[in-house]
Design an enzyme around this catalytic site. Structure first.
Site, PDB file in Angstrom:
ATOM      1  N   ASP A   1      -0.901  -4.532   4.604  1.00 47.73           N
ATOM      2  CA  ASP A   1       1.017  -4.765   4.294  1.00 47.73           C
ATOM      3  C   ASP A   1       1.239  -5.109   5.445  1.00 47.73           C
ATOM      4  O   ASP A   1       2.625  -4.511   6.653  1.00 47.73           O
ATOM      5  CB  ASP A   1       0.852  -3.510   3.535  1.00 47.73           C
ATOM      6  CG  ASP A   1       0.454  -3.500   2.341  1.00 47.73           C
ATOM      7  OD1 ASP A   1       0.268  -4.517   2.105  1.00 47.73           O
ATOM      8  OD2 ASP A   1       0.778  -2.130   1.782  1.00 47.73           O
TER       9      ASP A   1
ATOM     10  N   LYS B   1      -0.769  -7.093  -4.457  1.00 48.43           N
ATOM     11  CA  LYS B   1      -1.172  -5.561  -5.165  1.00 48.43           C
ATOM     12  C   LYS B   1       0.710  -5.738  -5.530  1.00 48.43           C
ATOM     13  O   LYS B   1       1.249  -5.520  -4.612  1.00 48.43           O
ATOM     14  CB  LYS B   1      -1.491  -4.800  -4.196  1.00 48.43           C
ATOM     15  CG  LYS B   1      -1.260  -4.533  -3.417  1.00 48.43           C
ATOM     16  CD  LYS B   1      -2.379  -3.379  -2.169  1.00 48.43           C
ATOM     17  CE  LYS B   1      -0.722  -3.075  -0.723  1.00 48.43           C
ATOM     18  NZ  LYS B   1      -0.142  -2.356  -1.133  1.00 48.43           N
TER      19      LYS B   1
ATOM     20  N   CYS C   1      -0.934   2.777   3.217  1.00 44.57           N
ATOM     21  CA  CYS C   1      -1.386   2.076   2.279  1.00 44.57           C
ATOM     22  C   CYS C   1      -3.253   1.773   3.084  1.00 44.57           C
ATOM     23  O   CYS C   1      -4.030   1.289   2.585  1.00 44.57           O
ATOM     24  CB  CYS C   1      -1.274   0.601   2.070  1.00 44.57           C
ATOM     25  SG  CYS C   1       0.423   0.940   0.809  1.00 44.57           S
TER      26      CYS C   1
END
Length: 188
Positions: A9, A102, A143
């Site tokens: 990310d 995702k 994450c």
């Protein structure tokens, strides 16, 4: 041993100036570019992959208009599919073998929920006989942690390279590091 690097990310919305910025996000992107670049960190990795939040309709993950996010399970709008904020940070300049998207219709904190060409991250790694996975990115306490816990649960020898991560808050980052270490994840 076949080894891969997972970049979690490192997107515009999670770097300074983004809608859900993590302090130090842009520095992480720049440091990864210098270290990993286009040669897999000098050949240290067989594969380099990344995941992205790619929200289409993640339900209650986004705070409704006019309400405040709680910054635990409800967040400001971020990383909407096809938006500028969902793009990688411009400071991230690395060669990637695959990108896993995702959170299309769920909150999804883990790269292991991501898919590329209808293949899960786990299947992609196992097909290539990857046994060890190093993880870097944003944010350590969300994450990165979720991805690392899923990696070790899936049987990968898992290391989080903390120098190439940034967390949202010191207290939650410290707790995340403790949780990861307790789960058998190497911290480097």
């Amino acid at each position: 041993m076949v080894k891969a690097l997972l970049i979690v990310d490192v997107q515009r919305d999670f770097c300074e100036g983004g809608s859900l910025a993590v302090e130090g996000g842009t520095a992480v992107a720049s440091e990864l570019s210098s270290w990993v670049g286009y040669d897999r960190a000098g050949g240290a990795y067989h594969y380099v992959v990344a995941c992205k939040d790619w929200h289409i309709d993640p339900g209650e993950h986004f705070a409704p208009a006019g309400s405040e996010p709680d910054f635990e399970t409800i967040w400001p709008v971020h990383c909407v599919a096809e938006s500028e904020g969902a793009k990688f940070s411009p400071a991230l300049q690395v060669a990637l073998d695959e990108i896993f998207l995702k959170g299309r219709h769920t909150a999804s904190y883990t790269a292991f929920d991501g898919e590329a060409n209808e293949q899960s991250l786990t299947d992609w790694l196992l097909t290539r006989e990857v046994t060890a996975l190093d993880i870097v990115g944003l944010a350590t306490d969300h994450c990165v942690k979720a991805s690392a816990l899923d990696a070790v649960a899936a049987g990968f020898a898992t290391t989080v390279l903390t120098n190439y991560c940034a967390g949202v808050a010191p207290s939650t980052t410290k707790a995340a590091l403790t949780d990861m270490k307790s789960a058998g994840i190497n911290l480097s």
